[in-house]
Motif scaffolding. Sequence first.
Motif, short mmCIF file in Angstrom:
data_model
loop_
_atom_site.label_atom_id
_atom_site.label_comp_id
_atom_site.label_asym_id
_atom_site.label_seq_id
_atom_site.Cartn_x
_atom_site.Cartn_y
_atom_site.Cartn_z
N ASN A 76 5.42 1.19 7.06
CA ASN A 76 4.30 0.38 6.57
C ASN A 76 4.23 -0.98 7.26
N LEU A 77 5.37 -1.47 7.75
CA LEU A 77 5.37 -2.72 8.50
C LEU A 77 4.50 -2.60 9.74
N LEU A 78 4.57 -1.45 10.42
CA LEU A 78 3.80 -1.27 11.65
C LEU A 78 2.30 -1.18 11.39
N PHE A 79 1.90 -0.71 10.20
CA PHE A 79 0.49 -0.74 9.85
C PHE A 79 -0.02 -2.18 9.82
N ILE A 80 0.73 -3.05 9.16
CA ILE A 80 0.33 -4.45 9.06
C ILE A 80 0.32 -5.10 10.44
N TYR A 81 1.35 -4.83 11.19
CA TYR A 81 1.47 -5.42 12.53
C TYR A 81 0.28 -5.01 13.41
N THR A 82 -0.07 -3.74 13.38
CA THR A 82 -1.18 -3.25 14.20
C THR A 82 -2.50 -3.89 13.78
N VAL A 83 -2.73 -4.01 12.48
CA VAL A 83 -3.95 -4.65 11.97
C VAL A 83 -4.08 -6.06 12.51
N GLU A 84 -2.97 -6.78 12.58
CA GLU A 84 -3.01 -8.18 12.99
C GLU A 84 -3.01 -8.36 14.51
N LEU A 85 -2.68 -7.33 15.24
CA LEU A 85 -2.63 -7.43 16.70
C LEU A 85 -3.99 -7.27 17.37
N PHE A 86 -4.97 -6.72 16.64
CA PHE A 86 -6.26 -6.40 17.26
C PHE A 86 -7.41 -6.97 16.42
N PRO A 87 -8.53 -7.34 17.09
CA PRO A 87 -9.68 -7.91 16.38
C PRO A 87 -10.44 -6.86 15.57
N THR A 88 -11.32 -7.32 14.70
CA THR A 88 -12.06 -6.45 13.78
C THR A 88 -12.86 -5.38 14.51
N THR A 89 -13.44 -5.72 15.66
CA THR A 89 -14.32 -4.79 16.36
C THR A 89 -13.60 -3.53 16.83
N VAL A 90 -12.29 -3.60 17.02
CA VAL A 90 -11.54 -2.43 17.49
C VAL A 90 -10.32 -2.14 16.61
N ARG A 91 -10.25 -2.78 15.46
CA ARG A 91 -9.03 -2.69 14.65
C ARG A 91 -8.73 -1.26 14.21
N ASN A 92 -9.72 -0.58 13.67
CA ASN A 92 -9.47 0.77 13.19
C ASN A 92 -9.29 1.75 14.34
N ALA A 93 -9.95 1.50 15.45
CA ALA A 93 -9.76 2.36 16.62
C ALA A 93 -8.33 2.23 17.14
N ALA A 94 -7.81 1.00 17.18
CA ALA A 94 -6.43 0.79 17.60
C ALA A 94 -5.46 1.40 16.60
N LEU A 95 -5.76 1.20 15.31
CA LEU A 95 -4.90 1.78 14.27
C LEU A 95 -4.96 3.29 14.33
N THR A 150 0.82 -1.21 0.00
CA THR A 150 0.00 0.00 0.00
C THR A 150 0.85 1.26 0.00
N PHE A 151 2.04 1.18 0.56
CA PHE A 151 2.86 2.38 0.71
C PHE A 151 3.56 2.79 -0.59
N TYR A 152 3.56 1.91 -1.57
CA TYR A 152 4.01 2.34 -2.89
C TYR A 152 3.11 3.46 -3.41
N PHE A 153 1.84 3.37 -3.07
CA PHE A 153 0.88 4.38 -3.52
C PHE A 153 1.15 5.72 -2.81
N PHE A 154 1.53 5.66 -1.54
CA PHE A 154 1.84 6.88 -0.80
C PHE A 154 3.04 7.60 -1.44
N SER A 155 4.10 6.85 -1.71
CA SER A 155 5.27 7.44 -2.34
C SER A 155 4.96 7.92 -3.75
N SER A 156 4.12 7.17 -4.46
CA SER A 156 3.73 7.59 -5.82
C SER A 156 2.96 8.91 -5.78
N GLY A 157 2.12 9.08 -4.75
CA GLY A 157 1.38 10.32 -4.60
C GLY A 157 2.32 11.51 -4.42
N ILE A 158 3.39 11.32 -3.64
CA ILE A 158 4.36 12.40 -3.44
C ILE A 158 5.07 12.73 -4.76
N ALA A 159 5.42 11.69 -5.51
CA ALA A 159 6.07 11.92 -6.80
C ALA A 159 5.13 12.65 -7.76
#
Length: 524
Positions: free
Chosen positions: A437-456, A218-227
Motif C-alpha cells: 500500500n505504500l507504493l500506491f501512495i508513492y505512485t499517486v504522488e510521483l505523477f500529476p493528475t492528468t496521468v496519475r491513474n494511467a501511471a498507477l 485503504t488497505f485495511y478494507f482490502f484485508s477486511s474483504g478477504i476476512a
Amino acid sequence: MWSKASRLHSEEDMGLRAAFIPAAAVDGGAKLERLTIDDMLQKHCGEFGWWQLKHFVLTSLAWALEGIHTMVMIFADRDPGWRCTTSGCSSDVCNLEGGSWEWEGGPESSTMAEFGLICGHKYRVGLVQALFFAGCMIGAGIFGHLSDSRMGRKGTLTIVCLMNAIFGCLTAFSPNYYVYVFFRLLSGFSTGGTGLCAFVLATEPVGPIKRGIAGMSTFYFFSSGIAILAGIAYLFQTWRALYIASSIPSLLFLILVLPFIHESPRWCLIRGKVHDAMKIMHSIAKSNGKHLPENVVIALDSEVNGDYYSDDPESKQVTSSLIDVLRCPLTRIRLFLAVTINFTMATVYYGLSLNAVNLGTNLYMNVALNAIAEMPAYFLTAIWLDKLGRKPLTIGTHWFSGVFCLAGSSMKGYGTWKIIRMICGILGIFGMAGTYNLLFIYTVELFPTTVRNAALGSTTQAAQLGAILSPLIVVLGGGIPFAVFGAFGISGGLLGFFLPETLNKPLYDTMEGMEDGESKEAAA
C-alpha cells in the motif's frame, strides 16, 4: 465581497469565469485569489474533516470488493479431499479406478472436483489463477487510462463494479472448465481497475499532510474483504453458490454506496468542469465547518505559477497520456522505477503467500487470520510514513522482507529449522504487506493528475505480472524460492534510492506544473 451589480448571472458562470480571471483583477474592491486544490484544502476547506472521512470510507469499500473477487479462487478451486468407497484403497488417487473413491462434500464442492482437475490436469488450477492475474494486468492499464480521460474516477469505478457483479454471477453457471477460465479472465479484467480507481478517488480530495496516512488506510478494507470472504465461503460451501454470494457485495455497493460518492475535484478541474470542482470544494468546506471565501477561485498549478489565462472554458481541459510521461525525462525515469519496484514487490508478496507453510488448521480460519495478520504491517507503515518519508520506508520494507527471505533460503526444512523458516516467511510477508500500500501512495504522488491513474495502472500491471510469475518460482521448491524472493526484495530496495521524496509535497495537476515545481525546488 463583490458588489451586487458585478455578480455573474449564475453560479455556474461565476465558477467558470472566475477561474480564468487573473489574480490581479479587482472586482468591487475584492482581489481574486487563485489557489490550487492543495492550497485551498489547507487554507479554507480542511485537509481531512467530516467530508473527507465519509468520502474516504465509502470509496474505500471498493477495496473490500477487490479482495473478495481476487481471493475467491482459494475456496472455489480448493482440493476438498477424497475418501475411498472400497477396501484396499491406494493412497494415490491417480492410481484408483473410477467408483472406488469419492470427493468429500461431493463434486460440486469445488471446480477441482467437478471439472476433474487432478493428476495430469492439476496444472489447470494454476492456469486459472495465472489468467485471472493476466486479466487484472490488462484491466489495470485500460481502466487507469479511462479514469484519467472522459469517464472519470467515479464513472470508471461504477463500470468495473458492475462488470465484477455480472462476470462473478456468470462464472457460477460455467458448464465446463474452458468457460470457467474465460469468465475468470473477464473477472480479472474488471477487478484490475477496481482498487486503483478507488484509491485515487479516495485520496485526491485529501490534503497533502493527511494524504499519506489516509492512503495507507485503504488497505485495511482490502484485508477486511478477504476476512469477509472467509465467512461467505463458510456459509456457501459449493463453488457455484460461492461465486453468486461473493458477487452480491458488488451489487450492494453499486446501489447503496456509489450514489453518495463524489467525483474527484482534481479530475473535474483538468477536464474543464470548473463549476463542478468549485461546487465540490464548497461542499467540503461546508461539511467541515469551514468557509470558502467568494473571492477564492480554483486554478491549475500551471496557472497559479505561470501566466496562462483563458476566457474559453473548453480550453481549460488538460489531457495527457503515457506517451507524454515517456517523452518527459523526469516522469520517464519515475515510471520505469515505479514499474520495476512494483514488479519486485508483488512477486515477493504473492510468492511468499503461495510458498507459506500450511498451518494445518481450518482453511476458512487460515484465510481470515492471514488477512488480519497483515493489518499490523499497514498500521506500522502508516505511523512511520510521515515520520520517515516515502523513500526511506520503501527501501526499508523491501530490505526487511529481502533479508528474512535470504535467511529462510539457508534454513533446512527439518525440525526447529522448519519452524524458523516458516517465521522468516511470515516476516517476509509482513514487510511486503506494508510495501504494497505504500507504493500506491508513492505512485499517486510521483505523477500529476492528468496521468496519475494511467501511471498507477502501469504499476498495477507490473504488480500483476509479478503475481503471474510468483507461482512459477514457487514450483522450483527447496530454498530456491526464498533465495529468489530475497534477491527481488534487496533489488527493489536499491532501486528506491533513485526515486525522489514526496513527503508533504503538492499533488501537481499538470505535467507543466510538476516540471515548474521541481525546477523551482531544485533551484532553491
